[in-house]
Design a protein around this motif. Structure first.
Motif, PDB file in Angstrom:
ATOM      1  N   ASP A   4      18.286  -8.852  -4.258  1.00  0.00           N
ATOM      2  CA  ASP A   4      18.443  -7.944  -3.119  1.00  0.00           C
ATOM      3  C   ASP A   4      19.901  -7.751  -2.749  1.00  0.00           C
ATOM      4  O   ASP A   4      20.238  -7.495  -1.604  1.00  0.00           O
ATOM      5  N   PHE A   5      20.785  -7.872  -3.717  1.00  0.00           N
ATOM      6  CA  PHE A   5      22.217  -7.729  -3.448  1.00  0.00           C
ATOM      7  C   PHE A   5      22.523  -6.328  -2.943  1.00  0.00           C
ATOM      8  O   PHE A   5      22.108  -5.327  -3.509  1.00  0.00           O
ATOM      9  N   GLU A   6      23.267  -6.271  -1.834  1.00  0.00           N
ATOM     10  CA  GLU A   6      23.607  -4.977  -1.232  1.00  0.00           C
ATOM     11  C   GLU A   6      24.971  -4.517  -1.715  1.00  0.00           C
ATOM     12  O   GLU A   6      25.830  -5.325  -2.046  1.00  0.00           O
ATOM     13  N   GLY A   7      25.178  -3.225  -1.718  1.00  0.00           N
ATOM     14  CA  GLY A   7      26.467  -2.706  -2.133  1.00  0.00           C
ATOM     15  C   GLY A   7      26.527  -2.611  -3.635  1.00  0.00           C
ATOM     16  O   GLY A   7      25.626  -3.033  -4.337  1.00  0.00           O
TER      17      GLY A   7
END
Lengths: 392, 159
Positions: B135-138
């Motif tokens: 779920d890594f953002e960016g």
């Protein structure tokens, strides 16, 4: 009595908190107890050293790059510093080269003992685990006396090393060699000649020579498969070109061979240590170019008094010329590669760090296919795979 | 059995630009269309494994560079050498042919370069995230546009 075995298919998670997985999740697809496919889910201890390196000065990076492999930090340190030295074109005095080899070999023994201990506990042989960690302590104490820190030593700096060796440390090393030689015999007798251990390791996880080359395996695992490659011989660094030692190579490529290679390597490392202590040349431990910059008062207090180097001002935020350098060393687990690109600023433009465990990810994944589920730990343990090192 | 100088001449004979960068280091720069072809030639000359795959972000020129470092286990005269195979691609088209079909050992490096820089390797069977959480953002942490928050303790004053 005849038993019908009903083939069952399914998936299983090993880890990330399983005692046999370390900081890693191994996701296996099973058919009966045969592993059909394995997926290594790495990254639980990812610390983004490569990204951080774009925001630190070259010197500030030394303690950072040696963190990934806590038990092999001298090699991590050495490889990085060699890349920096190439980029700023520095010479290193002979004595410092020998001391680098000395520290590296002490670290190699400590790391191999750790690896064998872990292999032991994976196979349920807790004596080996205690021995591995106990025997390792002897070598870690030598590193502590030499560098001032048990692990993450930051001992090697561009142009030389930080501290000089003393007769007391040499005496300690001699005692440690005597002790470890005796202990290695016990290791052979009680661990490797043990029928249970043999049954768990022999012909398990066999990696053929061709496959090892194709998958790009490294270090002791590669040499256990019959490829005589060692950076210390093939592209000598530090003092290795003037030292006499052999590269143990086995052709079986199974778990036992991988364990025995490491055992033999420790013997060779001790041979190297003895030679270094005998032939250690006199002289300075830091390149003259930097040594001249240390103020005389500090030189008198630290170098003449305690045989220590205080860092000269040059290191604060030097700007190397534009360019790139790549260096490799033979770390305890295998070839360690650094690729450094400089754009003329005090911070590296890009630092690429390829650790041995990182390169073993693919080989490990491929090797698990087709082996039995119970052998997963044997393969894992004999690989000496260290998750934090792969993640960086 | 070839040493590095012979290797260089042989590669030059097939009309590829080669440069000796320092002792034991050879650099080759190719167009990305020719990457796989050149890699096959290099493999046939004895360079049998990939040490590293490096992706670099030249933000000012809005292009990526990918460097494959190749070396040899089987050819005794080439074990001391490292060959850097370079190629680059524009921001608008971040795609590069994968070398997985030539070198299996490129698998890990290509997968990491994909997740960290967003360069897609055509032909690699596993173009998924590896190190980062699911779920890594960016986007793409190794791009220069991704800035890390700095603490002011050891860091010099901003320029």
């Amino acid at each position: 009595m005849e038993i019908d075995i009903v083939p069952v298919e399914g998936e299983l998670n090993v880890g990330p908190q399983h005692p046999g997985s370390g900081h890693m999740r191994i996701y296996v697809k099973l058919n009966g107890d045969i592993i059909e496919d394995a997926e290594l889910d790495v990254g639980y201890v990812h610390r983004a050293v490569e990204k951080l390196s774009e925001n630190r000065n070259y010197m500030h990076l030394i303690p950072l790059v040696e963190r990934p492999a806590i038990l092999d930090s001298i090699h991590m340190n050495l490889g990085y510093v060699m890349a920096v030295e190439k980029i700023i074109a520095t010479d290193v005095p002979e004595r410092a080269q020998y001391l680098r080899s000395f520290a590296a070999e002490v670290n190699r023994i400590a790391s191999h003992l750790y690896g064998l201990g872990i292999l032991g506990i994976f196979l349920g042989h807790s004596t080996a685990f205690m021995w591995g960690f106990g025997d390792r302590e002897v070598w870690v104490t030598i590193l502590e006396a030499l560098t001032g820190a048990r692990v993450t030593n930051s001992y090697i700096i561009p142009g030389g090393v930080r501290r000089d060796i003393s007769p007391a440390i040499m005496e300690m090393t001699k005692k440690a060699i005597d002790y470890t030689r005796r202990k290695l015999e016990d290791w052979r007798k009680i661990f490797f000649y043990n029928p249970t251990i043999r049954a768990r390791l022999e012909n398990v996880g066999v990696m053929t020579k061709e496959k090892a080359i194709e998958w790009g395996a490294v270090g002791p695992n590669l040499r256990a498969s019959g490829v005589p490659f060692d950076v210390r011989k093939d592209e000598p660094y530090a003092a290795y070109s003037s030292l006499d030692f052999e590269i143990p190579v086995y052709k079986e490529g199974d778990g036992l061979a991988r364990g025995l290679v490491r055992l033999d390597e420790m013997e060779q490392s001790m041979r190297i240590l003895e030679q270094i202590m005998k032939d250690l040349p006199e002289g300075n431990i830091l390149s003259d170019r930097f040594f001249k910059q240390i103020p005389p008062i500090r030189l008198k207090k630290y170098w003449e008094g305690q045989h220590r180097i205080v860092l000269p001002g040059y290191y604060a935020s030097f700007r190397p010329p534009k360019g790139e350098a790549s260096s490799r060393v033979e770390a305890a687990r295998g070839e360690l590669f650094y690729y450094l690109v400089s754009d003329g600023s005090p911070k590296p433009f890009r630092l690429r760090m390829i650790t041995p465990s990182y390169r073993m990810i693919y080989a490990f994944k491929q090797l698990l296919k087709g082996s039995r589920f119970a052998d997963l730990v044997s393969v894992y343990g004999s690989f000496d795979y260290f998750p934090p090192e792969a993640d960086r | 059995m070839t040493n590095l100088n012979d290797l260089m001449k042989e590669i030059q004979a097939s009309k590829i630009q080669v440069k000796m960068e320092s002792q034991n280091r050879l650099g080759i720069t190719v167009e990305k269309e020719k990457l796989r072809e050149v890699a096959s030639i290099l493999k046939s000359k004895g360079l049998d494994h990939v040490i590293s795959v490096t992706g670099m972000d030249y933000a000012e020129e809005s292009r990526f560079e990918v460097v494959y470092h190749l070396s040899s286990y089987s050819d005794k005269d080439l074990t001391s050498a490292i060959v850097a195979l370079r190629t680059s691609t524009k921001y608008e088209d971040p795609q590069i042919p994968s070398l997985y079909s030539v070198y299996e050992s490129a698998w890990t490096g290509e997968r990491e370069t994909y997740e960290m820089l967003g360069i897609f390797f055509e032909g690699n069977p596993d173009m998924r995230r590896m190190f980062l959480p699911e779920d890594f953002e960016g986007v793409y942490p190794l791009r220069k546009s991704f800035k890390i928050k700095l603490e002011g303790v050891f860091v010099d004053k901003p320029v």
